[in-house]
Motif scaffolding. Structure first.
Motif, PDB file in Angstrom:
ATOM      1  N   LEU A 265       0.828  -1.204   0.000  1.00 24.31           N
ATOM      2  CA  LEU A 265       0.000   0.000   0.000  1.00 24.31           C
ATOM      3  C   LEU A 265       0.862   1.253   0.000  1.00 24.31           C
ATOM      4  O   LEU A 265       0.570   2.231  -0.698  1.00 24.31           O
ATOM      5  N   ARG A 266       1.931   1.240   0.788  1.00 20.18           N
ATOM      6  CA  ARG A 266       2.811   2.410   0.847  1.00 20.18           C
ATOM      7  C   ARG A 266       3.426   2.698  -0.522  1.00 20.18           C
ATOM      8  O   ARG A 266       3.472   3.853  -0.964  1.00 20.18           O
ATOM      9  N   LYS A 267       3.890   1.659  -1.200  1.00 21.95           N
ATOM     10  CA  LYS A 267       4.482   1.847  -2.521  1.00 21.95           C
ATOM     11  C   LYS A 267       3.450   2.344  -3.529  1.00 21.95           C
ATOM     12  O   LYS A 267       3.765   3.156  -4.411  1.00 21.95           O
ATOM     13  N   SER A 268       2.226   1.862  -3.410  1.00 24.20           N
ATOM     14  CA  SER A 268       1.164   2.345  -4.286  1.00 24.20           C
ATOM     15  C   SER A 268       0.894   3.826  -4.046  1.00 24.20           C
ATOM     16  O   SER A 268       0.647   4.582  -4.991  1.00 24.20           O
ATOM     17  N   CYS A 269       0.936   4.238  -2.780  1.00 21.22           N
ATOM     18  CA  CYS A 269       0.782   5.666  -2.466  1.00 21.22           C
ATOM     19  C   CYS A 269       1.860   6.488  -3.158  1.00 21.22           C
ATOM     20  O   CYS A 269       1.576   7.535  -3.772  1.00 21.22           O
ATOM     21  N   ASP A 270       3.103   6.040  -3.056  1.00 16.15           N
ATOM     22  CA  ASP A 270       4.206   6.758  -3.701  1.00 16.15           C
ATOM     23  C   ASP A 270       4.016   6.818  -5.208  1.00 16.15           C
ATOM     24  O   ASP A 270       4.235   7.862  -5.835  1.00 16.15           O
ATOM     25  N   ARG A 271       3.594   5.711  -5.794  1.00 16.53           N
ATOM     26  CA  ARG A 271       3.419   5.643  -7.244  1.00 16.53           C
ATOM     27  C   ARG A 271       2.319   6.585  -7.715  1.00 16.53           C
ATOM     28  O   ARG A 271       2.413   7.175  -8.797  1.00 16.53           O
ATOM     29  N   LEU A 272       1.277   6.743  -6.907  1.00 12.38           N
ATOM     30  CA  LEU A 272       0.129   7.579  -7.283  1.00 12.38           C
ATOM     31  C   LEU A 272       0.223   8.994  -6.735  1.00 12.38           C
ATOM     32  O   LEU A 272      -0.729   9.775  -6.866  1.00 12.38           O
ATOM     33  N   ALA A 273       1.354   9.333  -6.097  1.00 11.64           N
ATOM     34  CA  ALA A 273       1.553  10.665  -5.503  1.00 11.64           C
ATOM     35  C   ALA A 273       0.490  10.974  -4.450  1.00 11.64           C
ATOM     36  O   ALA A 273      -0.034  12.090  -4.372  1.00 11.64           O
ATOM     37  N   ILE A 274       0.174   9.969  -3.643  1.00 14.21           N
ATOM     38  CA  ILE A 274      -0.771  10.113  -2.537  1.00 14.21           C
ATOM     39  C   ILE A 274       0.022  10.225  -1.244  1.00 14.21           C
ATOM     40  O   ILE A 274       0.870   9.381  -0.957  1.00 14.21           O
ATOM     41  N   THR A 275      -0.224  11.272  -0.486  1.00 18.04           N
ATOM     42  CA  THR A 275       0.496  11.457   0.775  1.00 18.04           C
ATOM     43  C   THR A 275      -0.142  10.624   1.872  1.00 18.04           C
ATOM     44  O   THR A 275      -1.351  10.356   1.851  1.00 18.04           O
ATOM     45  N   TYR A 276       0.666  10.213   2.861  1.00 16.19           N
ATOM     46  CA  TYR A 276       0.173   9.314   3.904  1.00 16.19           C
ATOM     47  C   TYR A 276       0.958   9.528   5.185  1.00 16.19           C
ATOM     48  O   TYR A 276       2.059  10.106   5.195  1.00 16.19           O
ATOM     49  N   CYS A 277       0.401   9.051   6.283  1.00 18.37           N
ATOM     50  CA  CYS A 277       1.130   8.929   7.539  1.00 18.37           C
ATOM     51  C   CYS A 277       0.811   7.566   8.119  1.00 18.37           C
ATOM     52  O   CYS A 277      -0.176   6.922   7.728  1.00 18.37           O
ATOM     53  N   PHE A 278       1.655   7.098   9.035  1.00 18.22           N
ATOM     54  CA  PHE A 278       1.375   5.877   9.784  1.00 18.22           C
ATOM     55  C   PHE A 278       0.809   6.290  11.136  1.00 18.22           C
ATOM     56  O   PHE A 278       1.485   6.955  11.923  1.00 18.22           O
ATOM     57  N   LYS A 279      -0.439   5.891  11.415  1.00 17.14           N
ATOM     58  CA  LYS A 279      -1.131   6.396  12.599  1.00 17.14           C
ATOM     59  C   LYS A 279      -0.462   5.945  13.892  1.00 17.14           C
ATOM     60  O   LYS A 279      -0.409   6.701  14.865  1.00 17.14           O
ATOM     61  N   ASP A 280       0.054   4.723  13.934  1.00 18.05           N
ATOM     62  CA  ASP A 280       0.716   4.279  15.158  1.00 18.05           C
ATOM     63  C   ASP A 280       1.978   5.106  15.420  1.00 18.05           C
ATOM     64  O   ASP A 280       2.263   5.474  16.566  1.00 18.05           O
ATOM     65  N   ASP A 281       2.738   5.442  14.371  1.00 15.45           N
ATOM     66  CA  ASP A 281       3.912   6.309  14.532  1.00 15.45           C
ATOM     67  C   ASP A 281       3.494   7.700  14.996  1.00 15.45           C
ATOM     68  O   ASP A 281       4.149   8.312  15.853  1.00 15.45           O
ATOM     69  N   TYR A 282       2.404   8.209  14.422  1.00 18.84           N
ATOM     70  CA  TYR A 282       1.885   9.548  14.764  1.00 18.84           C
ATOM     71  C   TYR A 282       1.524   9.628  16.246  1.00 18.84           C
ATOM     72  O   TYR A 282       1.901  10.575  16.944  1.00 18.84           O
ATOM     73  N   ILE A 283       0.814   8.615  16.750  1.00 22.80           N
ATOM     74  CA  ILE A 283       0.397   8.619  18.158  1.00 22.80           C
ATOM     75  C   ILE A 283       1.596   8.460  19.085  1.00 22.80           C
ATOM     76  O   ILE A 283       1.706   9.147  20.114  1.00 22.80           O
TER      77      ILE A 283
END
Length: 349
Positions: A265-283
């Motif tokens: 999923l992360r690689k697909s986000c990068d390929r489609l120029a979709i920004t993301y965060c990891f919620k567990d890291d954020y908390i």
């Protein structure tokens, strides 16, 4: 934001689904609404206890899960109404560590003046409307208790949903989006030719939905690491939501998610120029800056992985929202579009 025809069609579907009641623990009427929507398409539809399963031409190619239940109230006695997710009969794996339970004190006063409507438990027939005049936490029952003007005649076990309408303004949509927007997204994928298997599960807000999915895999003697669970993810403000298009997770309080599925999923986000965060890291990053610690949450997927010893695994994809668990839960149309594009890419549509 200029909306495409596909987005207009999606919002039309979401607008209709938002109006349909689906109080946690009393979801039968909504399951029938879903079946009517899905019967238009060439998919196999099977209903089980707590679960509606949709299978396309390649059912093992990918598995998606969306939850059908939404927060609401249940009449539990004469002129007595409780938050449906947390009544004794609905409690599943809830022990105070879920995000919903941690929000209880915060949201207690948000419901004053809110219009609500009652429905028959199974058929969903309309029984009348009322207005919440007071809401508070009962420390003995550990639940939200509501006083309602206009529904004194209701019998115990009658579900009461919030009167809800989808609002669209300045590139954002608002309603009680959790969990109905995930349901609408899966239906939209079916419209576009989804070939995998999709689960619509009941009881997620009371920590029970994972049991229905686990039983389906056990019934069919099947395992997978390809399950993607759709959900919303709460943030304090709209500005916080706008920092990313979608939310991913490495895991939750119960289990580590499948690293390969998360990485895809992360690689697909990068390929489609979709920004993301990891919620567990954020908390965890926030917890390092404050004294009162927040849970990274308990999700359907984490419970499922733990209960099946990893035989059923995968990852989650979440839509960032603010004003969580209210009728003004808000998401940006940019995020909605990004999540749909990401799902279409993952499902090869």
């Amino acid at each position: 934001m200029k909306l495409s025809y596909a987005t207009h069609e999606f919002l039309h579907l979401l607008r209709a689904l938002v109006r349909e009641p689906s109080v946690v623990g009393v979801e039968d009427a909504f399951f029938r609404v879903l079946r009517r929507e899905l019967e238009e398409y060439p998919v196999k539809i099977t209903r089980y206890h707590g679960l509606l399963v949709v299978e396309g031409d390649e059912p093992e190619s990918v598995y998606l899960s969306a939850h059908v239940d939404r927060h609401g109230l249940l009449c539990t006695g004469p002129r007595e109404f409780q938050y449906a997710a947390f009544i004794a009969g609905n409690r599943g794996e809830l022990n105070g560590d879920s995000i919903s339970e941690q929000f209880m004190e915060l949201i207690a006063g948000r419901f004053r003046g809110q219009r609500v409507q009652a429905h028959t438990p199974y058929a969903g027939s309309y029984l009348g409307q009322g207005t919440i005049t007071e809401s508070y936490v009962c420390p003995r029952r550990k639940n939200l208790i509501f006083e309602i003007d206009g529904l004194d005649y209701l019998q115990p076990a009658t579900p009461v949903s919030f009167v809800d309408r989808l609002q669209e303004k300045d590139g954002y949509i608002s309603a009680q989006l959790d969990n109905v927007i995930s349901v609408a997204m899966v239906i939209e994928l079916v419209r576009r030719g989804f070939a995998g298997t999709a689960f619509f599960s009941a009881g997620e807000e009371s920590g029970r939905s994972w049991r229905f999915i686990a039983e389906w895999f056990q019934r069919h003697d099947t395992t997978t690491d390809q399950l993607i669970v759709l959900d919303t993810s709460p943030f304090p403000t709209v500005d916080d939501c706008d920092q990313q298009d979608v939310v991913l997770r490495h895991g939750d309080s119960n289990a580590l998610f499948d690293p390969a599925a998360t990485e895809r999923l992360r690689k697909s986000c990068d390929r489609l120029a979709i920004t993301y965060c990891f919620k567990d890291d954020y908390i965890q990053a926030l917890n390092r800056t404050r004294e009162k610690q927040s849970s990274i949450g308990r999700t359907e997927l984490g419970r499922l992985i733990a209960a099946t010893s990893g035989q059923v695994s995968g990852t989650t994809l979440q839509l960032p929202t603010s004003s969580y668990h209210t009728q003004l839960e808000t998401a940006s149309l940019i995020s909605v579009d990004a999540m749909l594009r990401l799902l279409c890419h993952r499902c090869q549509l």
